[in-house]
Enzyme design. Structure first.
Site, short mmCIF file in Angstrom:
data_model
loop_
_atom_site.label_atom_id
_atom_site.label_comp_id
_atom_site.label_asym_id
_atom_site.label_seq_id
_atom_site.Cartn_x
_atom_site.Cartn_y
_atom_site.Cartn_z
N ASP A 230 -27.53 54.30 34.52
CA ASP A 230 -28.86 54.85 34.78
C ASP A 230 -28.86 56.30 34.30
OD1 ASP A 230 -31.42 54.24 36.64
OD2 ASP A 230 -30.83 56.34 36.86
N LEU A 231 -29.82 56.64 33.45
CA LEU A 231 -29.91 58.01 32.94
C LEU A 231 -30.31 58.96 34.06
CD1 LEU A 231 -31.65 57.80 29.44
CD2 LEU A 231 -29.45 58.84 29.95
N ASP A 275 -35.20 53.70 32.78
CA ASP A 275 -34.03 54.49 32.39
C ASP A 275 -32.73 53.75 32.64
OD1 ASP A 275 -34.06 54.51 35.12
OD2 ASP A 275 -34.12 56.69 35.35
#
Length: 389
Positions: A230-231, A275
């Site tokens: 996950d960004l 994301d």
């Protein structure tokens, strides 16, 4: 061959190509249908690779020589060595002006040749492989030369004649229509399984590959590993710089993910949505996948703007218990990723390692006993995080 038989052959060829589910199936149906239609013993379909100046064989069917594979990896022929096709490959045709097929024989030139001059390379190939003749039909797609259809008969069989060449021209047109349909379907499939922003696979592609991997795992214990990441800080990027910059960050991370995926065989890089991204590895060991995940985290820290990634890994190569469903692997990788985000970890968190028992978090919560009642409040049960009331 009677007109009715030829008509049935054309219908059979068209139906065979229409029933194909993959490009390879379509190529094989084209070559096989043409071979049957022309009573040949061997057929091949080749494509012109313009940037390389080569004819690349896509499929060989029928009685193949020792050096002929059904789907060769790199059987190519320089176009300049075949003067009878060099001309048509560089032309465009309007409707009704497509090039005719022609006949070659092991004996050399024939009286009813439709195009070009005597080709020593074709003749030498016929003699070397024990064939007596062949008919070559240019395949034209969208008004431009695409490749060729080639059908041969063994030495001693009747030689192809002018009517056969004319019929091969018709078959090549049917093949061109089938190839066009196959390419449209392949593009539709590609779009259906591709994330439009990053060009990576999408969740549908991951689910399909994971289902296939589960079959291999049940059959022979193939290792399956899932990396979910996950960004960090994407919302802050969107709020500070705008969504266009946020999309650029997603695209750049997609490129990083793709480069990392290339370090191992049989790995799918995908964007799950928003994301969240993943790597699905089928075959490599858990240690190899964890190494690549660590490399991914390191590379992601260099992306600007952004705050790196939170990364979780779950692999059947680690002690995570039996894998009865694909959903369980996702839950374990997700849980590891959540732990990485909560801890602000710069390295991947791996299910089943470092004291984690690899237990399914959903099952673990369900199996825990209820929280004890608060003695100061009879009948009231305080809800404690991680336990069900």
């Amino acid at each position: 061959m009677g007109e009715d038989r030829r008509l049935r052959a054309v219908v059979a060829l068209a139906r065979g190509m229409a029933a194909a589910h993959t490009p390879q199936e379509s190529w094989r149906a084209a070559a096989d249908g043409a071979c049957r239609a022309l009573s040949g013993s061997f057929a091949a379909l080749s494509v012109w690779e313009r940037e390389r100046g080569l004819l690349r064989v896509l499929v060989n069917v029928g009685t193949r020589a020792a050096d002929e594979e059904e789907f060769p990896e790199d059987e190519t022929y320089p176009v300049h060595q075949f003067p009878e096709i060099a001309e048509f490959l560089h032309e465009r045709w309007l409707e009704g002006g497509e090039p005719n097929a022609w006949v070659e024989t092991a004996a050399g030139p024939v009286a009813d040749r439709r195009r070009g001059g005597y080709c020593h390379q074709r003749v030498a190939a016929l003699r070397r492989r024990g064939r007596g003749c062949c008919v070559v039909a240019p395949v034209v797609l969208n008004g431009r030369a695409w490749g060729e259809l080639y059908v041969a008969r063994p030495a001693g069989e009747p030689v192809f004649h002018g009517d056969d060449a004319a019929f091969a021209t018709v078959l090549a047109s049917v093949v061109a229509a089938g190839i066009a349909q196959s390419e449209r379907l392949e593009e539709a499939r590609r779009l259906a399984f591709t994330d439009s922003l990053t060009g990576l696979g999408n969740r549908r592609a991951v689910d399909l590959r994971l289902d296939e991997a589960m079959e291999a795992h049940r059959r022979d214990g193939t290792v399956i590993s899932l990396v979910v990441c996950d960004l960090n800080g994407l919302k802050k990027v969107n709020d500070s710089y705008g969504h266009a910059v946020g999309d650029q960050v997603l695209e750049r991370f997609g490129s990083v993910l793709s480069r990392c995926a290339a370090e191992l065989p049989h790995v799918l890089a995908a964007r799950l949505g928003g994301d969240e991204f993943c790597l699905l590895a089928v075959g490599p060991s858990a240690d190899e996948v964890v190494r690549v995940a660590g490399d991914l985290c390191a590379r992601a820290r260099d992306l600007e703007p952004g705050e790196g990634v939170a990364c979780g890994v779950a692999s059947t190569g680690d002690p995570i218990g039996p894998l009865r469903s694909a959903r369980r692997l996702f839950r374990l990788a997700d849980a590891a990723q959540y732990r990485a985000k909560a801890a602000g970890s710069l390295e991947p968190v791996v299910a089943g390692r470092e004291g984690d028992d690899g237990e399914d978090p959903v099952v673990r919560l369900a199996d825990r006993p209820p929280a004890p009642a608060d003695p100061a409040h009879p009948g009231d049960r305080r809800r404690i995080r991680g336990r069900r009331p």
